[in-house]
Design a protein around this motif. Structure first.
Motif, PDB file in Angstrom:
ATOM      1  N   GLN A  42       3.719 -16.907  16.948  1.00  0.00           N
ATOM      2  CA  GLN A  42       3.756 -18.326  17.269  1.00  0.00           C
ATOM      3  C   GLN A  42       4.322 -19.188  16.147  1.00  0.00           C
ATOM      4  OE1 GLN A  42      -0.197 -19.409  18.438  1.00  0.00           O
ATOM      5  NE2 GLN A  42      -0.093 -18.284  20.397  1.00  0.00           N
ATOM      6  N   ASP A  43       4.367 -18.699  14.963  1.00  0.00           N
ATOM      7  CA  ASP A  43       4.820 -19.507  13.834  1.00  0.00           C
ATOM      8  C   ASP A  43       5.674 -18.653  12.900  1.00  0.00           C
ATOM      9  OD1 ASP A  43       5.174 -21.661  12.198  1.00  0.00           O
ATOM     10  OD2 ASP A  43       3.030 -22.144  12.048  1.00  0.00           O
ATOM     11  N   ASN A  44       6.286 -19.295  11.931  1.00  0.00           N
ATOM     12  CA  ASN A  44       7.129 -18.604  10.969  1.00  0.00           C
ATOM     13  C   ASN A  44       6.400 -18.515   9.627  1.00  0.00           C
ATOM     14  OD1 ASN A  44       9.381 -18.319  12.760  1.00  0.00           O
ATOM     15  ND2 ASN A  44       9.914 -20.460  12.389  1.00  0.00           N
ATOM     16  N   PHE A  45       6.207 -17.307   9.131  1.00  0.00           N
ATOM     17  CA  PHE A  45       5.515 -17.075   7.863  1.00  0.00           C
ATOM     18  C   PHE A  45       6.468 -16.394   6.881  1.00  0.00           C
ATOM     19  CE2 PHE A  45       2.192 -17.251  11.076  1.00  0.00           C
ATOM     20  CZ  PHE A  45       1.271 -18.109  10.497  1.00  0.00           C
ATOM     21  N   SER A  46       6.417 -16.848   5.646  1.00  0.00           N
ATOM     22  CA  SER A  46       7.266 -16.253   4.617  1.00  0.00           C
ATOM     23  C   SER A  46       6.543 -15.128   3.859  1.00  0.00           C
ATOM     24  CB  SER A  46       7.701 -17.341   3.616  1.00  0.00           C
ATOM     25  OG  SER A  46       8.384 -18.369   4.275  1.00  0.00           O
ATOM     26  N   LEU A  47       5.198 -15.175   3.836  1.00  0.00           N
ATOM     27  CA  LEU A  47       4.417 -14.178   3.094  1.00  0.00           C
ATOM     28  C   LEU A  47       3.211 -13.766   3.954  1.00  0.00           C
ATOM     29  CD1 LEU A  47       3.645 -12.564   0.516  1.00  0.00           C
ATOM     30  CD2 LEU A  47       2.528 -14.663  -0.318  1.00  0.00           C
ATOM     31  N   MET A  48       2.904 -12.457   3.925  1.00  0.00           N
ATOM     32  CA  MET A  48       1.765 -11.946   4.709  1.00  0.00           C
ATOM     33  C   MET A  48       0.933 -11.045   3.798  1.00  0.00           C
ATOM     34  SD  MET A  48       1.872  -9.878   8.316  1.00  0.00           S
ATOM     35  CE  MET A  48       0.389  -9.550   9.248  1.00  0.00           C
ATOM     36  N   ILE A  49      -0.416 -11.383   3.658  1.00  0.00           N
ATOM     37  CA  ILE A  49      -1.374 -10.554   2.913  1.00  0.00           C
ATOM     38  C   ILE A  49      -2.117  -9.727   3.963  1.00  0.00           C
ATOM     39  CG2 ILE A  49      -3.223 -10.529   1.203  1.00  0.00           C
ATOM     40  CD1 ILE A  49      -0.660 -11.924   0.262  1.00  0.00           C
ATOM     41  N   LEU A  50      -1.902  -8.401   3.960  1.00  0.00           N
ATOM     42  CA  LEU A  50      -2.370  -7.564   5.067  1.00  0.00           C
ATOM     43  C   LEU A  50      -3.303  -6.468   4.545  1.00  0.00           C
ATOM     44  CD1 LEU A  50      -2.242  -6.622   8.027  1.00  0.00           C
ATOM     45  CD2 LEU A  50      -0.115  -5.403   7.462  1.00  0.00           C
ATOM     46  N   ASP A  51      -4.538  -6.504   5.092  1.00  0.00           N
ATOM     47  CA  ASP A  51      -5.509  -5.446   4.761  1.00  0.00           C
ATOM     48  C   ASP A  51      -5.169  -4.198   5.572  1.00  0.00           C
ATOM     49  OD1 ASP A  51      -7.644  -4.138   3.676  1.00  0.00           O
ATOM     50  OD2 ASP A  51      -9.141  -5.076   5.010  1.00  0.00           O
ATOM     51  N   CYS A  75       9.798 -11.924   6.529  1.00  0.00           N
ATOM     52  CA  CYS A  75       8.466 -12.105   5.918  1.00  0.00           C
ATOM     53  C   CYS A  75       8.218 -11.004   4.878  1.00  0.00           C
ATOM     54  CB  CYS A  75       7.385 -12.041   7.012  1.00  0.00           C
ATOM     55  SG  CYS A  75       5.723 -12.322   6.384  1.00  0.00           S
ATOM     56  N   PHE A  76       7.658 -11.405   3.686  1.00  0.00           N
ATOM     57  CA  PHE A  76       7.288 -10.448   2.632  1.00  0.00           C
ATOM     58  C   PHE A  76       5.848  -9.997   2.904  1.00  0.00           C
ATOM     59  CE2 PHE A  76       5.646  -9.108  -1.461  1.00  0.00           C
ATOM     60  CZ  PHE A  76       6.704  -8.384  -2.007  1.00  0.00           C
ATOM     61  N   ILE A  77       5.620  -8.662   3.036  1.00  0.00           N
ATOM     62  CA  ILE A  77       4.283  -8.139   3.380  1.00  0.00           C
ATOM     63  C   ILE A  77       3.681  -7.427   2.162  1.00  0.00           C
ATOM     64  CG2 ILE A  77       2.984  -6.574   4.886  1.00  0.00           C
ATOM     65  CD1 ILE A  77       5.107  -6.986   7.019  1.00  0.00           C
ATOM     66  N   LEU A  78       2.489  -7.925   1.742  1.00  0.00           N
ATOM     67  CA  LEU A  78       1.736  -7.325   0.629  1.00  0.00           C
ATOM     68  C   LEU A  78       0.526  -6.585   1.228  1.00  0.00           C
ATOM     69  CD1 LEU A  78       1.186  -6.957  -2.422  1.00  0.00           C
ATOM     70  CD2 LEU A  78      -0.098  -9.116  -2.328  1.00  0.00           C
ATOM     71  N   MET A  79       0.533  -5.228   1.123  1.00  0.00           N
ATOM     72  CA  MET A  79      -0.551  -4.416   1.696  1.00  0.00           C
ATOM     73  C   MET A  79      -1.702  -4.319   0.681  1.00  0.00           C
ATOM     74  SD  MET A  79      -1.399  -2.621   4.428  1.00  0.00           S
ATOM     75  CE  MET A  79       0.118  -2.026   5.207  1.00  0.00           C
ATOM     76  N   ILE A 116       3.541 -13.042  -8.102  1.00  0.00           N
ATOM     77  CA  ILE A 116       4.661 -12.099  -7.999  1.00  0.00           C
ATOM     78  C   ILE A 116       5.112 -11.981  -6.544  1.00  0.00           C
ATOM     79  CG2 ILE A 116       5.322  -9.697  -8.263  1.00  0.00           C
ATOM     80  CD1 ILE A 116       3.406  -9.577 -10.685  1.00  0.00           C
ATOM     81  N   ALA A 117       4.157 -11.901  -5.624  1.00  0.00           N
ATOM     82  CA  ALA A 117       4.476 -11.798  -4.196  1.00  0.00           C
ATOM     83  C   ALA A 117       5.201 -13.055  -3.712  1.00  0.00           C
ATOM     84  CB  ALA A 117       3.203 -11.573  -3.401  1.00  0.00           C
ATOM     85  N   GLU A 118       4.754 -14.231  -4.238  1.00  0.00           N
ATOM     86  CA  GLU A 118       5.416 -15.494  -3.861  1.00  0.00           C
ATOM     87  C   GLU A 118       6.892 -15.466  -4.264  1.00  0.00           C
ATOM     88  OE1 GLU A 118       5.293 -20.241  -5.049  1.00  0.00           O
ATOM     89  OE2 GLU A 118       4.312 -18.739  -6.293  1.00  0.00           O
ATOM     90  N   GLY A 119       7.165 -15.047  -5.515  1.00  0.00           N
ATOM     91  CA  GLY A 119       8.560 -14.988  -5.978  1.00  0.00           C
ATOM     92  C   GLY A 119       9.378 -14.000  -5.174  1.00  0.00           C
ATOM     93  N   MET A 120       8.767 -12.836  -4.887  1.00  0.00           N
ATOM     94  CA  MET A 120       9.503 -11.834  -4.131  1.00  0.00           C
ATOM     95  C   MET A 120       9.747 -12.303  -2.692  1.00  0.00           C
ATOM     96  SD  MET A 120       7.730  -8.337  -5.614  1.00  0.00           S
ATOM     97  CE  MET A 120       8.931  -7.283  -4.857  1.00  0.00           C
ATOM     98  N   ALA A 121       8.812 -13.060  -2.123  1.00  0.00           N
ATOM     99  CA  ALA A 121       8.990 -13.604  -0.772  1.00  0.00           C
ATOM    100  C   ALA A 121      10.147 -14.602  -0.746  1.00  0.00           C
ATOM    101  CB  ALA A 121       7.704 -14.262  -0.295  1.00  0.00           C
ATOM    102  N   ARG A 122      10.191 -15.444  -1.790  1.00  0.00           N
ATOM    103  CA  ARG A 122      11.317 -16.405  -1.856  1.00  0.00           C
ATOM    104  C   ARG A 122      12.660 -15.678  -1.993  1.00  0.00           C
ATOM    105  NH1 ARG A 122       9.560 -21.563  -2.308  1.00  0.00           N
ATOM    106  NH2 ARG A 122       7.426 -21.900  -3.075  1.00  0.00           N
ATOM    107  N   ASN A 123      12.682 -14.647  -2.815  1.00  0.00           N
ATOM    108  CA  ASN A 123      13.915 -13.865  -2.965  1.00  0.00           C
ATOM    109  C   ASN A 123      14.331 -13.212  -1.639  1.00  0.00           C
ATOM    110  OD1 ASN A 123      14.132 -14.489  -5.672  1.00  0.00           O
ATOM    111  ND2 ASN A 123      13.024 -12.646  -6.350  1.00  0.00           N
ATOM    112  N   LEU A 124      13.283 -12.726  -0.914  1.00  0.00           N
ATOM    113  CA  LEU A 124      13.568 -12.097   0.372  1.00  0.00           C
ATOM    114  C   LEU A 124      14.200 -13.105   1.337  1.00  0.00           C
ATOM    115  CD1 LEU A 124      13.345  -9.741   2.378  1.00  0.00           C
ATOM    116  CD2 LEU A 124      11.036 -10.557   2.936  1.00  0.00           C
TER     117      LEU A 124
END
Length: 862
Positions: A42-51, A75-79, A116-124
């Motif tokens: 439903q929306d656009n996300f640039s970063l996802m924190i996923l358990d 979207c940049f996904i951090l597991m 770090i994830a924020e910067g990598m998401a922006r780069n992505l």
């Protein structure tokens, strides 16, 4: 940056969210994979924190689902997981995760890893955007490449393809393109995209004044691209008709040709807001499309130009065609050259104040059922199409259905018009006709106007030429009749005037040869001078008549130049001495003497020029000069000049001096006399000798006439002779030894001319017998034996030609052939040839020169 947190531990989820909020990001927390997937869609996300470990669908499965969605790559996904084994890390990366964070994790380390994830998401995102732009560039270039190969498709198909590509490149649903007339501030619909045509049921208006168009035309008003990402709530929106598709987002871009807007193109209903990338893609693509379209149109126009030139050439070959055939041909070409469906051609009938339809195209005649009022249409009832006549300029209408004060309605059964172009046919600025074509698929433009106008100009030129040729033929026929009548008149008048002049001159010669008093001699000399002057006038008039009729011909022969000039100058010098004027000749020894040419015409020019010089000089000097201009193996160009010290010619008279019946002024005419034909005759005779004549003169100081002439080279071209004196002519009345043995038959109906000829022949010692007409001459020929016949041409009962033919027929049974000399007052060229053709041996014209008559008698009466 928007961040999606999918974590089944509410505590951990809140901690991560608080950290992200403190970093300035917007974050939401979902506690299971299904809720997280729904939120992502439903929306656009640039970063996802996923358990990793989640109830139901685990993190690896959710990661794979996210990546399967088109926008999932952005979207940049951090597991995040408690499992820190290498094989777990590989499993996470294989599922689509970009990075891995092991639990438990303390807040300082978490903050660091989130930065770090924020910067990598922006780069992505930047990389994905760059890749997207590159893909769009490649797609645009690929589309342009295909577009450039579409040379053989219709214009509408070319632009239709370009519009569909714009819709695709901007990820829109719909699109349109309108042409824009910047001068008239009007917009005309050219095409919609397929999706519009499929889903839109609203009535489509083809033409709009710019002031009536809605916000979709803002790009034309502002001359720049315009984006409406909230179209429905725009305050300037004018609404759209019933059945029109709903517009959510809209972007329109003007298409430029130089500084001029030629079209506007728009797209709508992209899934997300339009941005600068969309503007740039569409602007670049449509401007490139226009260049391709323009080049294609230029090639098409060049072919049409060639077709028009070919049509005009074919028209020029239709010299013998009727006007209806010409009209049919022109209409066929007019329809083809303008891409029209119908057409008609008509001419104005100003006497009836009507427009007469002269021809209609096959399409017009096939589809139009109206016959009433054709082929004549009163001008006051003619509608919109006749404005070209009233305004005297081409008119084209691309929205015939629109309201106009000029429209007068269309009768039932008339062909339906949606567009038309009418061009007036002008002759010297006035309308003489009208050509109309209609129902072109595209709008008419200035190129169509030019094509039809030039074609109509060519048609008019053809018609005018045909009309001129017909009038010229009629005029030529009238002129030939007039020339023939004039020739007959001159021949008749010459004969009638020369007959009494023959008597006057002949009797004067005879009387002057007798014993007279001084007073009688003077009176006879004046009488003879007057008769000679009248004969000169007659000869000049006959010469100019022959020249104007084109009957003056050159008679080439070998002659001596210096002998010819001497024969001209010698008698004129005697006349000059009587006035106290000297005549001098300047002819260098290197001037060729023996030439080939018409020495008679050369003599006539010299007589005119030298005679005039003497006439207009008192106690002066006349100098005759001859010099060589150019010599080749076959030709000699000589330059002649006659200079006098006489009265000269006024400057205003110089330009008319060689005109017929022209003299310097009336006072000179009264003082010196003359017909004013001598110089006109000389001008024509010089032209016959391939030369030119001109004059230099100053009033009161004299004149110099120059002319050059071309002659052939004689076989005796190496000889140069001194001027020789002419041999002395034998006296006319000297009796010869055997003259009394010669018996002459004189056929002449005029009693005075009979007597004159008898006296001349008697004084020369010849015996004559008179026949009063041709019939009597034939009878006397039968009764007696004659040595010579002098035969007049015009006689009663039987003319000279008939008499000669009869005599020749009678002679055909014997070996005898009597010489016959024509003796006639006819003096035009051709009469001597006619006499020879009829069987005569020679020809002498009246008034008879006694010396010439005796010369001919001696020649033939052997």
């Amino acid at each position: 940056m928007k961040v999606l947190i999918v974590e089944d531990s509410r505590t951990m989820g809140v901690v991560i969210k608080e950290i992200l909020l403190s970093m300035g990001h917007d974050a939401i927390v979902c506690t299971d994979a299904e809720t997280g997937l729904e939120a992502f869609q439903q929306d656009n996300f640039s970063l996802m924190i996923l358990d990793w470990m989640l109830p139901g669908m685990d993190g690896l499965e959710l990661c794979r689902e996210i990546r399967s969605i088109p926008k999932g790559d952005w979207c940049f996904i951090l597991m995040v997981t408690a499992n820190a084994k290498p094989e777990d890390l590989n499993a996470a990366l294989e599922a689509g995760a970009d990075d891995y964070l092991a639990k438990p994790v303390k807040e300082p380390l978490l903050r660091t890893r989130l930065k770090i994830a924020e910067g990598m998401a922006r780069n992505l995102i930047q990389r994905k955007r760059a890749e997207s732009v590159l893909l769009l560039e490649e797609a645009r270039l690929e589309s342009l490449l295909k577009l450039s190969t579409m040379k053989d498709v219709m214009d509408k198909d070319l632009i239709g393809y370009a519009l569909e590509e714009c819709v695709r490149l901007t990820r829109s649903e719909v699109g349109y393109m309108h042409f824009f007339n910047e001068d008239q501030q009007s917009i005309s619909l050219y095409t919609w995209s397929k999706e519009v045509l499929k889903n839109c049921s609203a009535e489509k208006t083809s033409h709009y004044p710019l002031q009536s168009a809605g916000i979709w035309a803002d790009c034309a008003r502002l001359r720049r691209p315009v984006v409406h990402n909230d179209y429905q709530n725009h305050p300037a929106k004018k609404g759209y008709p019933e059945g029109h598709f709903q517009v959510v987002r809209h972007m329109s871009v003007p298409v430029f040709d130089g500084d001029r807007i030629v079209a506007i193109t728009g797209v709508g209903n992209k899934g997300k807001p339009y941005d600068d990338s969309d503007i740039n893609q569409m602007r670049l693509f449509m401007n490139s499309m226009w260049t391709i379209y323009k080049n294609k149109r230029s090639e098409a126009e060049e072919k049409l130009n060639e077709a028009r030139i070919e049509a005009l050439y074919e028209l020029g070959q239709m010299g013998g065609a009727t006007l209806p055939a010409v009209a049919e041909f022109v209409l066929d070409r007019a329809v083809k050259l303008t891409g029209s469906h119908v057409g008609f051609l008509g001419f104005l009938n100003m006497r009836r104040d009507t427009f007469d339809i002269y021809g209609a195209s096959k399409g017009f005649m096939k589809e139009c059922d109206v016959r009433e009022g054709m082929p004549y249409m009163p001008l006051d009832k003619a509608g919109y199409w006749a404005e070209a006549i009233r305004q005297k300029k081409p008119i084209y209408v691309n929205d015939y259905c629109a309201d106009s004060p000029y429209k007068k309605g269309i009768p039932a059964g008339h062909i339906e018009l949606n567009r038309f172009l009418s061009v007036p046919v002008l002759e010297e600025g006035e309308v003489v006709g009208l050509a109309l074509v209609g129902n072109k698929e595209d709008d008419y433009n200035e190129f169509d106007v030019r094509q039809l106008s030039l074609l109509m100009d060519g048609m008019l030129s053809h018609i005018l030429k045909k009309r001129a040729d017909e009038e010229l033929a009629k005029a030529k026929q009238v002129a030939e009749k007039a020339s023939s009548a004039k020739s007959d008149f001159l021949a008749k008048m010459s004969h009638e005037i020369r007959t009494p002049i023959n008597a006057i001159i002949g009797l004067s010669d005879i009387l002057l040869d007798s014993e007279l008093t001084i007073e009688q001699t003077e009176q006879l000399e004046m009488l003879q001078f007057s008769a000679d002057s009248l004969l000169d006038v007659i000869n000049d008039v006959l010469d100019i008549s022959k020249i104007e009729a084109g009957k003056m011909e050159a008679h080439l022969s070998e002659f001596s130049l210096k002998e010819t000039i001497n024969k001209v100058i010698s008698p004129l010098s005697i006349k000059a001495r009587e006035k106290g004027t000297r005549v001098e000749l300047n002819c260098p020894s290197n001037v060729p003497d023996f030439l080939v040419g018409d020495h008679v015409k050369l003599s006539q020019v010299m007589i005119n020029l030298v005679g005039n010089a003497i006439k207009f000089s008192e106690d002066g000097l006349v100098t005759v000069g001859v010099e060589t201009e150019k010599i080749t193996d076959k030709e000699v160009w000589l330059r002649f000049s006659v200079t006098d010290t006489g009265i000269g010619i006024p400057e205003k008279a110089l330009k008319h001096i060689f005109d017929s019946f022209n003299q310097a002024d009336n006072s000179i005419s009264r003082r010196f006399g003359g017909t004013g034909l001598g110089l006109a005759i000389s001008h024509s005779l010089v032209n016959m000798m391939k030369g030119a004549i001109h004059v230099d003169s100053e009033e009161g100081k004299g004149s110099t006439f120059h002319f050059n002439a071309c002659f052939g080279v004689s076989e005796n071209k190496g000889q140069v002779h001194a001027i020789a004196k002419p041999a002395k002519e034998p006296e006319a009345y000297v009796n010869t030894a055997n003259a009394k043995e010669v018996n002459i038959l004189l056929a002449e109906d005029n009693l005075i001319n009979q007597r004159v000829a008898q006296i001349i022949l008697k004084k020369a010692g010849y015996r004559t017998t008179i026949a009063n007409d041709g019939s009597e001459a034939v009878g006397l020929f039968n009764d007696d034996s004659f040595d010579l016949i002098l035969m007049d041409i015009e006689m009663p009962k039987m003319n000279g030609y008939e008499a000669t033919r009869t005599i020749r027929r009678k002679e055909s049974s014997s070996d005898k052939r009597i010489p016959i000399i024509a003796m006639t007052a006819h003096a035009l060229d051709g009469y001597k040839d006619q006499c020879i053709k009829e069987g005569m041996d020679d020809y002498i014209s009246k008034p008879i020169n006694p010396k010439e008559l005796i010369r001919l008698v001696r020649k033939f009466a052997v």
